[in-house]
Structures are given as C-alpha cells and as structure tokens.
Motif scaffolding. Structure first.
Motif, PDB file in Angstrom:
ATOM      1  N   LYS A   1       0.833  -1.210   0.000  1.00 28.01           N
ATOM      2  CA  LYS A   1       0.000   0.000   0.000  1.00 28.01           C
ATOM      3  C   LYS A   1       0.865   1.256   0.000  1.00 28.01           C
ATOM      4  CE  LYS A   1      -3.980  -2.084   2.348  1.00 28.01           C
ATOM      5  NZ  LYS A   1      -4.797  -2.118   3.600  1.00 28.01           N
ATOM      6  N   LEU A   2       1.940   1.219   0.783  1.00 28.93           N
ATOM      7  CA  LEU A   2       2.843   2.365   0.839  1.00 28.93           C
ATOM      8  C   LEU A   2       3.459   2.656  -0.527  1.00 28.93           C
ATOM      9  CD1 LEU A   2       4.759   1.993   4.226  1.00 28.93           C
ATOM     10  CD2 LEU A   2       3.792   4.118   3.344  1.00 28.93           C
ATOM     11  N   VAL A   3       3.957   1.620  -1.180  1.00 29.33           N
ATOM     12  CA  VAL A   3       4.594   1.815  -2.476  1.00 29.33           C
ATOM     13  C   VAL A   3       3.580   2.356  -3.488  1.00 29.33           C
ATOM     14  CG1 VAL A   3       5.690   0.645  -4.425  1.00 29.33           C
ATOM     15  CG2 VAL A   3       6.388   0.092  -2.092  1.00 29.33           C
ATOM     16  N   ALA A   4       2.372   1.818  -3.478  1.00 34.29           N
ATOM     17  CA  ALA A   4       1.340   2.305  -4.393  1.00 34.29           C
ATOM     18  C   ALA A   4       1.024   3.772  -4.135  1.00 34.29           C
ATOM     19  CB  ALA A   4       0.075   1.458  -4.248  1.00 34.29           C
ATOM     20  N   GLU A   5       0.927   4.131  -2.861  1.00 35.27           N
ATOM     21  CA  GLU A   5       0.626   5.522  -2.515  1.00 35.27           C
ATOM     22  C   GLU A   5       1.767   6.451  -2.912  1.00 35.27           C
ATOM     23  OE1 GLU A   5      -0.216   5.357   1.645  1.00 35.27           O
ATOM     24  OE2 GLU A   5      -2.202   4.436   1.355  1.00 35.27           O
ATOM     25  N   LEU A   6       2.993   5.994  -2.756  1.00 35.76           N
ATOM     26  CA  LEU A   6       4.133   6.823  -3.141  1.00 35.76           C
ATOM     27  C   LEU A   6       4.114   7.132  -4.631  1.00 35.76           C
ATOM     28  CD1 LEU A   6       7.068   5.228  -1.074  1.00 35.76           C
ATOM     29  CD2 LEU A   6       5.932   7.409  -0.659  1.00 35.76           C
ATOM     30  N   PHE A   7       3.832   6.116  -5.444  1.00 38.42           N
ATOM     31  CA  PHE A   7       3.791   6.337  -6.891  1.00 38.42           C
ATOM     32  C   PHE A   7       2.618   7.231  -7.289  1.00 38.42           C
ATOM     33  CE2 PHE A   7       6.703   2.688  -7.096  1.00 38.42           C
ATOM     34  CZ  PHE A   7       7.574   3.123  -8.066  1.00 38.42           C
ATOM     35  N   ASP A   8       1.518   7.143  -6.543  1.00 42.04           N
ATOM     36  CA  ASP A   8       0.366   8.003  -6.837  1.00 42.04           C
ATOM     37  C   ASP A   8       0.627   9.449  -6.429  1.00 42.04           C
ATOM     38  OD1 ASP A   8      -1.154   5.982  -7.909  1.00 42.04           O
ATOM     39  OD2 ASP A   8      -2.252   5.552  -6.061  1.00 42.04           O
TER      40      ASP A   8
ATOM     41  N   PRO B   1      10.249  12.716  -8.553  1.00 40.28           N
ATOM     42  CA  PRO B   1      10.949  11.427  -8.570  1.00 40.28           C
ATOM     43  C   PRO B   1      12.041  11.288  -7.507  1.00 40.28           C
ATOM     44  CG  PRO B   1      11.582  12.755 -10.460  1.00 40.28           C
ATOM     45  CD  PRO B   1      10.419  13.436  -9.827  1.00 40.28           C
ATOM     46  N   VAL B   2      12.704  12.391  -7.149  1.00 38.48           N
ATOM     47  CA  VAL B   2      13.776  12.310  -6.155  1.00 38.48           C
ATOM     48  C   VAL B   2      13.222  11.893  -4.791  1.00 38.48           C
ATOM     49  CG1 VAL B   2      15.538  13.589  -4.889  1.00 38.48           C
ATOM     50  CG2 VAL B   2      15.242  13.982  -7.349  1.00 38.48           C
ATOM     51  N   THR B   3      12.158  12.567  -4.359  1.00 36.44           N
ATOM     52  CA  THR B   3      11.530  12.210  -3.080  1.00 36.44           C
ATOM     53  C   THR B   3      10.954  10.809  -3.144  1.00 36.44           C
ATOM     54  OG1 THR B   3      10.986  14.539  -2.664  1.00 36.44           O
ATOM     55  CG2 THR B   3       9.788  12.885  -1.377  1.00 36.44           C
ATOM     56  N   LEU B   4      10.381  10.454  -4.287  1.00 35.70           N
ATOM     57  CA  LEU B   4       9.839   9.108  -4.464  1.00 35.70           C
ATOM     58  C   LEU B   4      10.917   8.047  -4.253  1.00 35.70           C
ATOM     59  CD1 LEU B   4       7.737   7.009  -5.395  1.00 35.70           C
ATOM     60  CD2 LEU B   4       8.324   7.603  -7.770  1.00 35.70           C
TER      61      LEU B   4
ATOM     62  N   LEU C   1      11.954   7.903  -0.440  1.00 32.49           N
ATOM     63  CA  LEU C   1      10.960   7.280   0.437  1.00 32.49           C
ATOM     64  C   LEU C   1      10.782   5.799   0.123  1.00 32.49           C
ATOM     65  CD1 LEU C   1       8.234  10.074   0.690  1.00 32.49           C
ATOM     66  CD2 LEU C   1       9.911   9.393   2.411  1.00 32.49           C
ATOM     67  N   LYS C   2      10.859   5.445  -1.150  1.00 43.32           N
ATOM     68  CA  LYS C   2      10.710   4.025  -1.491  1.00 43.32           C
ATOM     69  C   LYS C   2      11.860   3.213  -0.908  1.00 43.32           C
ATOM     70  CE  LYS C   2       9.885   0.646  -5.118  1.00 43.32           C
ATOM     71  NZ  LYS C   2      10.884  -0.310  -4.575  1.00 43.32           N
ATOM     72  N   GLU C   3      13.069   3.750  -0.928  1.00 50.56           N
ATOM     73  CA  GLU C   3      14.182   3.008  -0.348  1.00 50.56           C
ATOM     74  C   GLU C   3      13.977   2.808   1.153  1.00 50.56           C
ATOM     75  OE1 GLU C   3      19.071   2.944  -0.103  1.00 50.56           O
ATOM     76  OE2 GLU C   3      18.059   4.531  -1.243  1.00 50.56           O
ATOM     77  N   ILE C   4      13.469   3.825   1.827  1.00 52.33           N
ATOM     78  CA  ILE C   4      13.224   3.723   3.272  1.00 52.33           C
ATOM     79  C   ILE C   4      12.177   2.661   3.568  1.00 52.33           C
ATOM     80  CG2 ILE C   4      12.277   4.936   5.280  1.00 52.33           C
ATOM     81  CD1 ILE C   4      13.600   7.510   4.068  1.00 52.33           C
ATOM     82  N   VAL C   5      11.063   2.682   2.847  1.00 54.04           N
ATOM     83  CA  VAL C   5      10.003   1.708   3.141  1.00 54.04           C
ATOM     84  C   VAL C   5      10.431   0.292   2.736  1.00 54.04           C
ATOM     85  CG1 VAL C   5       8.181   3.457   2.965  1.00 54.04           C
ATOM     86  CG2 VAL C   5       8.735   2.078   0.953  1.00 54.04           C
ATOM     87  N   ASP C   6      11.294   0.193   1.728  1.00 59.67           N
ATOM     88  CA  ASP C   6      11.819  -1.131   1.360  1.00 59.67           C
ATOM     89  C   ASP C   6      12.693  -1.705   2.479  1.00 59.67           C
ATOM     90  OD1 ASP C   6      10.536  -1.090  -1.074  1.00 59.67           O
ATOM     91  OD2 ASP C   6      12.320  -0.596  -2.254  1.00 59.67           O
ATOM     92  N   VAL C   7      13.505  -0.858   3.096  1.00 56.87           N
ATOM     93  CA  VAL C   7      14.367  -1.324   4.189  1.00 56.87           C
ATOM     94  C   VAL C   7      13.527  -1.695   5.410  1.00 56.87           C
ATOM     95  CG1 VAL C   7      16.213  -0.666   5.779  1.00 56.87           C
ATOM     96  CG2 VAL C   7      16.382  -0.053   3.372  1.00 56.87           C
ATOM     97  N   LEU C   8      12.465  -0.951   5.666  1.00 62.65           N
ATOM     98  CA  LEU C   8      11.565  -1.309   6.756  1.00 62.65           C
ATOM     99  C   LEU C   8      10.924  -2.674   6.505  1.00 62.65           C
ATOM    100  CD1 LEU C   8       9.828   2.133   7.425  1.00 62.65           C
ATOM    101  CD2 LEU C   8      11.417   0.935   8.950  1.00 62.65           C
TER     102      LEU C   8
END
Length: 207
Positions: free
Chosen positions: A159-166, A172-175, A178-185
């Motif tokens: 859900k997080l990844v989908a929301e980030l892309f939306d 793209p830089v912030t995306l 944040l995606k790297e952070i949620v992936d590590v979590l």
C-alpha cells in the motif's frame, strides 16, 4: 523432548535474550525517530548507532562462546544462524533510521508508523520467546504470530509503495528516497520472520 546425557551450557539462552532485547530498544528508537524534528532525528540516530553496536557486541559474544565450548544446547549451525538473524533485525532498523536522517526527509507517509508498530510488536514477541528456548515449550504461538505480523507488514508495504507512486509521480527524487526507506523497513519485517523461522527449525529438531 529427547533425553540428554551431557550437560548443556545455559549461557547461550541469556545471550540470545540480551540480543533480542537490543532489538526492542531499536524498534522503540525507530518509533521515537518518526515523531522527531530533523535535529531530534540526528540525536536519535546517534543513539541508534550506539544500540546497534551493543547488539553487535551481543552477537559477537555468542560467536565467541560458540568457539570456546564443545557441548552446546542445540546444533552449532543453528546457534550461529539464530544469532546472525537477530543481528540482522537491528541492522535493518538502523539502516532505515540512518536513511531517514541522511535523506533529510521532512515528512514520512502515515503508514510508515504502522510498519514501525509491526516491528515493535515483532521485537517484543521475539524477546519474550528467547527465554523459552531453554525448555522449547510454548514457542509455536510465537512463530505463528510473527508470520501473521510479517504478512501484515507485506500488505502495508504494498500500500505504501502504491501511494508513493500516486502521490509523488511529479517528484521522482523524493519518491526514490521514500521508497528506499520503506523497502528497508520491509526488510526488517522479513528479518524478524527469519528469526521465527530459525526458532521453529530449532524447536522441531529438539522435539
């Protein structure tokens, strides 16, 4: 449980319990970091590094003990694997905290706190389970619940990844940050499941 004709070194159980407790500390620091401002996050990240070093020391103490003793409470490879898996949990949480500070993230998605809550509960359950390795009893509830929590973490991650892309398609830089952070979590959630899998393997071997 099978009869043992040789004494067991019970020091390992205390060491595993201590290592697991460091993960409880780490998950708590991660939750604290989410609610802090940028300056506060730097201070918490420094405390996190200290906690990670203590976890490393605890893991190394297990490895040192393993090299010094002939009779172990269960399979030597499993002792090594469990210590490594517990240490991996802290490493992943510390990496997430470090990335939040290094990337100077202003605000994190609301669901990130839900993932951290999963990590906190996983750490607490793992710390509660470690002393039960002495008897190998009442452990099945632990690994079943950790598996459930990991599945919950998976769903939150998707859900997080989908929301980030939306929400960040135009940034793209912030995306990427944040995606790297949620992936590590998510890696941290997986690491706790790996610990539970190791405990299940050990319990089944010893039953």
């Amino acid at each position: 449980m099978r009869l043992r004709l040789t004494p067991r070194d019970t020091t390992y159980f205390d060491l595993f319990a201590a290592l697991a407790q460091h993960n409880v500390t780490g998950a708590g620091l991660l939750a604290e970091l989410l609610g802090a401002d940028r300056a506060g996050r730097k201070a918490i990240a420094k405390r996190f590094v200290d906690a990670e070093h203590l976890a490393d020391d605890a893991a190394h103490a297990i490895m040192k003990r393993l090299n010094q003793t002939f009779v172990t409470p269960f399979d030597r490879d499993d002792i090594y694997g469990l210590a490594s898996a517990l240490d991996d949990c802290m490493d992943a949480m510390e990496e997430a905290a470090d990335l939040i500070v290094l990337y100077k993230v202003e605000a994190l998605p609301a669901r990130v706190s839900e993932v951290v809550q999963v990590l906190q509960r996983s750490a607490e359950l793992t710390a509660e389970a470690m002393p039960r390795l002495r008897s190998m009893e009442q452990l099945s509830e632990y690994w079943v619940e950790i598996n459930r929590l990991e599945n919950q973490g998976d769903k939150l991650h998707r859900k997080l990844v989908a929301e980030l892309f939306d929400d960040l398609a135009g940034d793209p830089v912030t995306l990427i940050k944040l995606k790297e952070i949620v992936d590590v979590l998510e890696d941290a959630c997986d690491a706790f499941e790996q610990v539970a899998n190791m405990v299940e393997t050990i319990a089944l071997k010893e039953s």
